[in-house]
Write a protein that holds these residues in place. Structure first.
Motif, PDB file in Angstrom:
ATOM      1  N   ALA A 101      48.906 -24.492  -5.542  1.00  0.00           N
ATOM      2  CA  ALA A 101      48.275 -24.368  -6.829  1.00  0.00           C
ATOM      3  C   ALA A 101      46.768 -23.756  -6.708  1.00  0.00           C
ATOM      4  O   ALA A 101      46.344 -22.841  -7.229  1.00  0.00           O
ATOM      5  CB  ALA A 101      48.353 -25.571  -7.785  1.00  0.00           C
ATOM      6  N   ALA A 102      46.084 -24.562  -5.718  1.00  0.00           N
ATOM      7  CA  ALA A 102      44.563 -24.073  -5.505  1.00  0.00           C
ATOM      8  C   ALA A 102      44.627 -22.824  -5.088  1.00  0.00           C
ATOM      9  O   ALA A 102      43.659 -21.798  -5.323  1.00  0.00           O
ATOM     10  CB  ALA A 102      43.954 -25.014  -4.549  1.00  0.00           C
ATOM     11  N   LEU A 109      37.493  -8.779  -9.337  1.00  0.00           N
ATOM     12  CA  LEU A 109      37.780  -7.318  -8.762  1.00  0.00           C
ATOM     13  C   LEU A 109      38.081  -6.241 -10.043  1.00  0.00           C
ATOM     14  O   LEU A 109      37.757  -5.113 -10.077  1.00  0.00           O
ATOM     15  CB  LEU A 109      38.625  -7.226  -7.703  1.00  0.00           C
ATOM     16  CG  LEU A 109      38.089  -7.978  -6.513  1.00  0.00           C
ATOM     17  CD1 LEU A 109      39.452  -7.845  -5.386  1.00  0.00           C
ATOM     18  CD2 LEU A 109      36.876  -7.173  -6.066  1.00  0.00           C
ATOM     19  N   SER A 110      38.857  -6.856 -10.866  1.00  0.00           N
ATOM     20  CA  SER A 110      39.397  -5.868 -12.158  1.00  0.00           C
ATOM     21  C   SER A 110      38.310  -5.604 -12.908  1.00  0.00           C
ATOM     22  O   SER A 110      38.251  -4.808 -13.478  1.00  0.00           O
ATOM     23  CB  SER A 110      40.618  -7.010 -12.912  1.00  0.00           C
ATOM     24  OG  SER A 110      41.638  -7.305 -11.673  1.00  0.00           O
ATOM     25  N   TYR A 124      42.749 -19.388  -6.911  1.00  0.00           N
ATOM     26  CA  TYR A 124      41.709 -18.872  -6.049  1.00  0.00           C
ATOM     27  C   TYR A 124      41.831 -17.260  -6.182  1.00  0.00           C
ATOM     28  O   TYR A 124      41.401 -16.114  -6.472  1.00  0.00           O
ATOM     29  CB  TYR A 124      41.524 -19.218  -4.632  1.00  0.00           C
ATOM     30  CG  TYR A 124      40.645 -18.239  -3.846  1.00  0.00           C
ATOM     31  CD1 TYR A 124      39.292 -18.166  -4.038  1.00  0.00           C
ATOM     32  CD2 TYR A 124      41.181 -17.107  -3.112  1.00  0.00           C
ATOM     33  CE1 TYR A 124      38.600 -17.225  -3.180  1.00  0.00           C
ATOM     34  CE2 TYR A 124      40.456 -16.197  -2.326  1.00  0.00           C
ATOM     35  CZ  TYR A 124      39.113 -16.212  -2.218  1.00  0.00           C
ATOM     36  OH  TYR A 124      38.336 -15.502  -1.699  1.00  0.00           O
ATOM     37  N   LEU A 125      43.236 -17.002  -6.110  1.00  0.00           N
ATOM     38  CA  LEU A 125      43.708 -15.340  -5.897  1.00  0.00           C
ATOM     39  C   LEU A 125      43.674 -14.898  -7.334  1.00  0.00           C
ATOM     40  O   LEU A 125      43.198 -13.630  -7.481  1.00  0.00           O
ATOM     41  CB  LEU A 125      45.093 -15.176  -5.495  1.00  0.00           C
ATOM     42  CG  LEU A 125      45.219 -15.562  -4.017  1.00  0.00           C
ATOM     43  CD1 LEU A 125      46.795 -15.684  -3.672  1.00  0.00           C
ATOM     44  CD2 LEU A 125      44.603 -14.739  -3.075  1.00  0.00           C
ATOM     45  N   TYR A 163      32.956  -7.859  -0.913  1.00  0.00           N
ATOM     46  CA  TYR A 163      32.364  -8.749   0.186  1.00  0.00           C
ATOM     47  C   TYR A 163      32.148 -10.117  -0.262  1.00  0.00           C
ATOM     48  O   TYR A 163      32.561 -11.290   0.679  1.00  0.00           O
ATOM     49  CB  TYR A 163      31.042  -8.177   0.595  1.00  0.00           C
ATOM     50  CG  TYR A 163      30.048  -9.032   1.333  1.00  0.00           C
ATOM     51  CD1 TYR A 163      30.712  -8.945   2.936  1.00  0.00           C
ATOM     52  CD2 TYR A 163      29.105  -9.840   1.246  1.00  0.00           C
ATOM     53  CE1 TYR A 163      29.618  -9.791   3.874  1.00  0.00           C
ATOM     54  CE2 TYR A 163      28.548 -10.694   2.096  1.00  0.00           C
ATOM     55  CZ  TYR A 163      28.696 -10.624   3.283  1.00  0.00           C
ATOM     56  OH  TYR A 163      27.925 -11.285   4.200  1.00  0.00           O
ATOM     57  N   ALA A 164      31.734 -10.657  -1.686  1.00  0.00           N
ATOM     58  CA  ALA A 164      31.711 -11.897  -1.902  1.00  0.00           C
ATOM     59  C   ALA A 164      33.153 -12.606  -2.024  1.00  0.00           C
ATOM     60  O   ALA A 164      33.306 -13.696  -1.745  1.00  0.00           O
ATOM     61  CB  ALA A 164      31.011 -11.881  -3.295  1.00  0.00           C
ATOM     62  N   ALA A 165      34.140 -11.601  -2.301  1.00  0.00           N
ATOM     63  CA  ALA A 165      35.380 -12.382  -2.511  1.00  0.00           C
ATOM     64  C   ALA A 165      35.858 -12.822  -1.021  1.00  0.00           C
ATOM     65  O   ALA A 165      36.565 -13.767  -0.779  1.00  0.00           O
ATOM     66  CB  ALA A 165      36.500 -11.480  -2.918  1.00  0.00           C
ATOM     67  N   LEU A 166      35.694 -12.050  -0.037  1.00  0.00           N
ATOM     68  CA  LEU A 166      36.101 -12.265   1.383  1.00  0.00           C
ATOM     69  C   LEU A 166      35.311 -13.287   2.002  1.00  0.00           C
ATOM     70  O   LEU A 166      35.776 -14.164   2.600  1.00  0.00           O
ATOM     71  CB  LEU A 166      35.880 -10.989   2.072  1.00  0.00           C
ATOM     72  CG  LEU A 166      36.676  -9.617   1.595  1.00  0.00           C
ATOM     73  CD1 LEU A 166      36.393  -8.411   2.857  1.00  0.00           C
ATOM     74  CD2 LEU A 166      38.103  -9.973   2.293  1.00  0.00           C
ATOM     75  N   LEU A 167      33.962 -13.410   1.504  1.00  0.00           N
ATOM     76  CA  LEU A 167      33.153 -14.383   2.079  1.00  0.00           C
ATOM     77  C   LEU A 167      33.662 -15.943   1.595  1.00  0.00           C
ATOM     78  O   LEU A 167      33.712 -16.932   2.086  1.00  0.00           O
ATOM     79  CB  LEU A 167      31.700 -14.025   1.758  1.00  0.00           C
ATOM     80  CG  LEU A 167      30.680 -15.468   2.365  1.00  0.00           C
ATOM     81  CD1 LEU A 167      30.677 -15.491   3.809  1.00  0.00           C
ATOM     82  CD2 LEU A 167      29.240 -14.890   1.738  1.00  0.00           C
ATOM     83  N   THR A 168      33.858 -15.595   0.395  1.00  0.00           N
ATOM     84  CA  THR A 168      34.415 -17.170  -0.605  1.00  0.00           C
ATOM     85  C   THR A 168      35.711 -17.385   0.126  1.00  0.00           C
ATOM     86  O   THR A 168      36.134 -18.673   0.285  1.00  0.00           O
ATOM     87  CB  THR A 168      34.526 -16.679  -1.995  1.00  0.00           C
ATOM     88  OG1 THR A 168      33.357 -16.219  -2.381  1.00  0.00           O
ATOM     89  CG2 THR A 168      35.127 -17.953  -2.663  1.00  0.00           C
TER      90      THR A 168
END
Length: 340
Positions: free
Chosen positions: A13-14, A26-27, A18-19, A42-47
């Motif tokens: 679920a978590a 991004l959308s 996140y996804l 980049y922020a998404a990959l870092l997160t």
């Protein structure tokens, strides 16, 4: 690996949340034609990296906890003892784990109390039966003495037979109570088989006389290492069964010496045992077709024989045919001889 799979299932679920969150950001960036879309990616990959590292750390803790619980479960199945060592000392438990540890402690304490109560009741019951068995021997001995002194007693032989049966049933109860502690009661010595057989036959002489049966003892010098009391008990039980189900003819003992073992056979000319009953006659409480004909059969005698003989290292098997009698074969290891 199975615990990691369980962990991922619990955290799905978590991960899904996140996804969805990353996809929304991004959308929105795509819809607004943001120039710094690469920064969002980049922020998404870092997160994602932070989430993965945190997930691995928490996952290792989860797997370790599950391993400890599995160890406790296996230990409880094998030895009925709960040990929370390694699980109970960690102060970084969650509230659910605290509750689980408390439940395990309460379960262990309850089991200990119930086991102590059960052992106390079993000991009291065993002590009572032992006391009753010894006390009942006094009136039996008195009745035997009265019958011996009163030679004019009508049907004296039949009364002696029934009194003898009572005495044997009492002895069976005592043997049943001692069976669990039999190992501490064994006194192994070397004996000749023939005297032990004659002793058992003499003990049952009243039954042989009243039923008009014959007894044949082998003239053998074969010797075995055994416990006289327990081995004689088994011989007596086999004799008792043979006499009970034999109306004519007799009972004979055969002793065959091999290189490493002695085969002792107790053979009668009784009614025999049905083929479908033969594999189960040594089971506790099983009486079979013959036992149902004789309402007094308990199905305990042959069970006790197998248990006792097993402690003595002796194998027993039965061969029988309806109407042609029964053969009980004892395979007894021969005593080792020291070669000089």
């Amino acid at each position: 690996m199975k615990f990691w799979i369980c962990y991922l299932r619990e955290k799905r679920a978590a991960v899904f949340l996140y996804l969805i969150t990353a996809a929304l950001f991004l959308s929105i960036g795509c819809l607004w034609h943001m120039e710094n879309l690469g920064m969002l990616l980049y922020a998404a990959l870092l997160t994602l990296s932070v989430w993965c590292i945190t997930g691995v750390i928490l996952g290792r803790k989860y797997v370790r906890r599950c391993g400890e619980l599995e160890r406790i479960m296996l230990q409880f199945e094998q030895s009925e003892e709960l040990s929370l060592r390694g699980y109970d000392d960690d102060v970084n438990r969650t509230a659910a784990e605290e509750y689980l540890a408390e439940m395990l402690s309460l379960l262990d304490e309850r089991r200990r109390r119930e086991r102590g109560t059960w052992e106390e009741k079993a000991a009291n019951r065993r002590d009572y039966y032992m006391m009753w068995t010894h006390q009942i021997k006094t009136p039996i001995s008195a009745l035997k003495l009265l019958l011996e002194n009163n030679t004019d007693c009508r049907d004296g032989f039949l009364m002696r037979e029934e009194l003898f049966k009572i005495e044997q049933y009492v002895e069976m109860v005592l043997t049943y109570q001692r069976l669990d502690d039999m190992a501490s009661d064994l006194v192994l010595q070397e004996y000749e088989i023939a005297p032990l057989i004659r002793q058992a036959v003499r003990k049952y002489s009243v039954l042989f006389i009243n039923k008009g049966l014959s007894a044949k003892v082998p003239d053998t010098k074969a010797r075995v290492v055994t416990d006289e009391k327990w081995f004689s008990f088994c011989l007596e039980q086999l004799l008792s069964n043979s006499i009970k189900y034999t109306c004519s003819g007799g009972i004979r003992f055969l002793a065959e010496e091999g290189e490493r073992e002695i085969c002792l056979t107790v053979e009668d000319t009784g009614i025999g045992i049905r083929a479908e009953d033969l594999p189960r006659i040594f089971e506790k409480g099983f009486t079979g077709y013959n036992g149902r004909l004789d309402k007094r059969s308990t199905g305990i005698g042959l069970y006790l024989c197998r248990q006792v003989l097993g402690h003595l290292g002796i194998k027993i098997r039965a061969e029988s045919q309806v109407g042609c009698g029964t053969r009980m074969r004892l395979t007894i290891p021969k005593p080792y001889k020291t070669v000089r």
